[in-house]
Scaffold this motif. Structure first.
Motif, PDB file in Angstrom:
ATOM      1  N   ASP A 159     -59.563  33.209 -10.800  1.00  0.00           N
ATOM      2  CA  ASP A 159     -59.913  33.228  -9.590  1.00  0.00           C
ATOM      3  C   ASP A 159     -59.327  34.297  -8.744  1.00  0.00           C
ATOM      4  OD1 ASP A 159     -61.065  32.393  -7.106  1.00  0.00           O
ATOM      5  OD2 ASP A 159     -59.609  30.507  -6.880  1.00  0.00           O
ATOM      6  N   ASP A 160     -59.908  34.891  -7.637  1.00  0.00           N
ATOM      7  CA  ASP A 160     -59.628  36.078  -6.806  1.00  0.00           C
ATOM      8  C   ASP A 160     -58.682  35.785  -5.500  1.00  0.00           C
ATOM      9  OD1 ASP A 160     -59.054  38.275  -5.235  1.00  0.00           O
ATOM     10  OD2 ASP A 160     -60.803  39.402  -6.081  1.00  0.00           O
ATOM     11  N   PRO A 161     -57.223  35.586  -5.548  1.00  0.00           N
ATOM     12  CA  PRO A 161     -56.570  35.140  -4.396  1.00  0.00           C
ATOM     13  C   PRO A 161     -56.892  35.807  -2.832  1.00  0.00           C
ATOM     14  CG  PRO A 161     -55.306  36.820  -5.485  1.00  0.00           C
ATOM     15  CD  PRO A 161     -56.461  36.568  -6.588  1.00  0.00           C
ATOM     16  N   LYS A 194     -66.201  40.090  -1.605  1.00  0.00           N
ATOM     17  CA  LYS A 194     -65.113  40.431  -2.835  1.00  0.00           C
ATOM     18  C   LYS A 194     -65.405  41.882  -3.024  1.00  0.00           C
ATOM     19  CE  LYS A 194     -63.499  39.725  -7.428  1.00  0.00           C
ATOM     20  NZ  LYS A 194     -63.313  40.985  -7.792  1.00  0.00           N
ATOM     21  N   TYR A 206     -63.963  29.280   3.527  1.00  0.00           N
ATOM     22  CA  TYR A 206     -65.050  28.432   3.415  1.00  0.00           C
ATOM     23  C   TYR A 206     -64.765  27.324   4.291  1.00  0.00           C
ATOM     24  CZ  TYR A 206     -65.394  29.766  -1.622  1.00  0.00           C
ATOM     25  OH  TYR A 206     -65.779  30.538  -2.915  1.00  0.00           O
ATOM     26  N   SER A 210     -69.880  35.530  -0.367  1.00  0.00           N
ATOM     27  CA  SER A 210     -68.312  35.383  -1.022  1.00  0.00           C
ATOM     28  C   SER A 210     -68.576  36.954  -2.056  1.00  0.00           C
ATOM     29  CB  SER A 210     -68.197  34.420  -2.055  1.00  0.00           C
ATOM     30  OG  SER A 210     -69.113  33.880  -2.756  1.00  0.00           O
ATOM     31  N   PRO A 213     -61.497  33.784  -2.448  1.00  0.00           N
ATOM     32  CA  PRO A 213     -61.594  32.764  -3.433  1.00  0.00           C
ATOM     33  C   PRO A 213     -63.073  32.548  -3.902  1.00  0.00           C
ATOM     34  CG  PRO A 213     -60.258  31.859  -1.599  1.00  0.00           C
ATOM     35  CD  PRO A 213     -61.064  33.401  -1.112  1.00  0.00           C
ATOM     36  N   ARG A 235     -64.734  23.784  -5.269  1.00  0.00           N
ATOM     37  CA  ARG A 235     -65.375  24.962  -4.328  1.00  0.00           C
ATOM     38  C   ARG A 235     -66.796  24.988  -4.453  1.00  0.00           C
ATOM     39  NH1 ARG A 235     -60.571  27.978  -4.267  1.00  0.00           N
ATOM     40  NH2 ARG A 235     -61.385  29.466  -5.952  1.00  0.00           N
TER      41      ARG A 235
END
Length: 342
Positions: free
Chosen positions: A302-304, A232, A245, A228, A307, A313
């Motif tokens: 959070d980052d849309p 990102k 996920y 992740s 995630p 999570r």
């Protein structure tokens, strides 16, 4: 005589300053790619300014860093090592890590701590599935949902997975072993799945973060197994990438750090480790690299697009049995080279 003494004193002072300048260098070994960029641009400068230290960075994946520590064990050049959790367990077992002093224990999540504080996590990463959103939309493909999706023949020679000496590749092998009724203690089903079902779709088993993004940017790859944090960082470049996920569960990877055990260790190594788990650095690593923070006081949004592994999570991430893995990993690596990456 006075002039001679003055010259000698000046020389002694210069020698002292030179020794002090040399002592104020700190060598940090860690990941390359976007992580190295963030360390150099955002993490190093405030620390260097505050402590008057020159920070030197040695880039390499976790396996390379442990190999470097092994090669330099009689004269360690590295002061601080940033390594994934699996290789970190190996580094600790080999005696390369010194106990960390002054950790803010009450501020850290329990999952971040290692036995005897020989290391500490600096971020939580989820291993899942990365895909090119634009390419999927153009092909009218639904986004991936499951680890099983990587077997779909439509991805033939468009799938990239890191090799087994990389934690992301290892997580994939363990997942397919579990799917086949095995697991860390029974890895054969994982090898069978890679050989017969996943392998035919693989374009290349690529360990380099830079090469991974290059393969996506060129359109050669459209789907991969990756972390992740790296996804990102890739999304932050503007590339239309998504992260999933999988419904069976994503896997936990703890990016971790330890001060290297060595005679006359620079005390700033301990200070730098403490700095990395501070709320301000944790917030930077979360926003810039997508890490789930290990410090409870860090405030993270959070980052849309990708995630972050926070909240439920993070709680749902699968943690593998590293003791079993590390006992068998050399044999698995040889088998991987022989059977999968021929």
């Amino acid at each position: 005589m006075g002039k001679v003494l003055a010259v000698l004193a000046a020389a002694a002072m210069a020698a002292g300053l030179g020794a002090n300048a040399q002592a104020q260098k700190l060598v940090v070994a860690g990941y390359g790619g976007s992580f190295e960029d963030i360390m150099r641009k955002e993490i190093f400068p405030p620390f260097a300014k505050q402590h008057g230290v020159e920070l030197n960075y040695v880039a390499g994946n976790s396996t390379n860093t442990v190999a470097r520590l092994q090669a330099q064990k009689s004269n360690q050049q590295v002061d601080v090592a940033i390594i994934d959790d699996g290789p970190m367990y190996q580094a600790i077992a080999l005696g390369f890590c010194a106990p960390i002093k002054g950790l803010p224990a009450d501020d850290l999540y329990g999952t971040a701590r290692y036995k005897d504080d020989k290391a500490v996590a600096i971020g939580i990463v989820a291993t899942g599935i990365m895909y090119n959103k634009k390419a999927f939309e153009e092909k009218k493909w639904a986004p991936p949902e499951s680890w099983k999706d990587l077997k779909d023949p439509k991805y033939k020679k468009q799938l990239v997975i890191p090799p087994l000496n990389n934690t992301y590749g290892l997580h994939a092998l363990v997942e397919y072993a579990r799917e086949g009724g095995g697991g860390e203690k029974k890895i054969d089903p994982g090898f069978a799945t890679f050989k017969n079902e996943v392998g035919p779709n693989v374009l290349v088993y690529e360990p380099s973060p830079g090469k991974m993004t290059e393969l996506f940017s060129s359109g050669q790859a459209v789907i991969s197994v990756w972390g992740s944090g790296r996804v990102k960082a890739f999304a932050d470049t503007g590339f239309p990438v998504g992260f999933v996920y999988p419904r069976e569960g994503a896997y936990a990877l703890l990016s971790s750090v330890c001060p290297v055990a060595k005679p006359d260790a620079n005390p700033l190594a301990q200070t730098f480790v403490q700095y990395l788990v501070s709320p301000e650095v944790q917030e930077k690593l979360a926003s810039a690299y997508g890490y789930g923070p290990v410090n409870k006081k860090a405030k993270v949004t959070d980052d849309p697009r990708v995630p972050l592994p926070i909240g439920k999570r993070a709680d749902d991430l699968i943690v593998i049995d590293w003791d079993t893995v590390n006992q068998n990993r050399d044999d698995w690596n040889k088998r991987w080279t022989r059977e999968i990456e021929r």
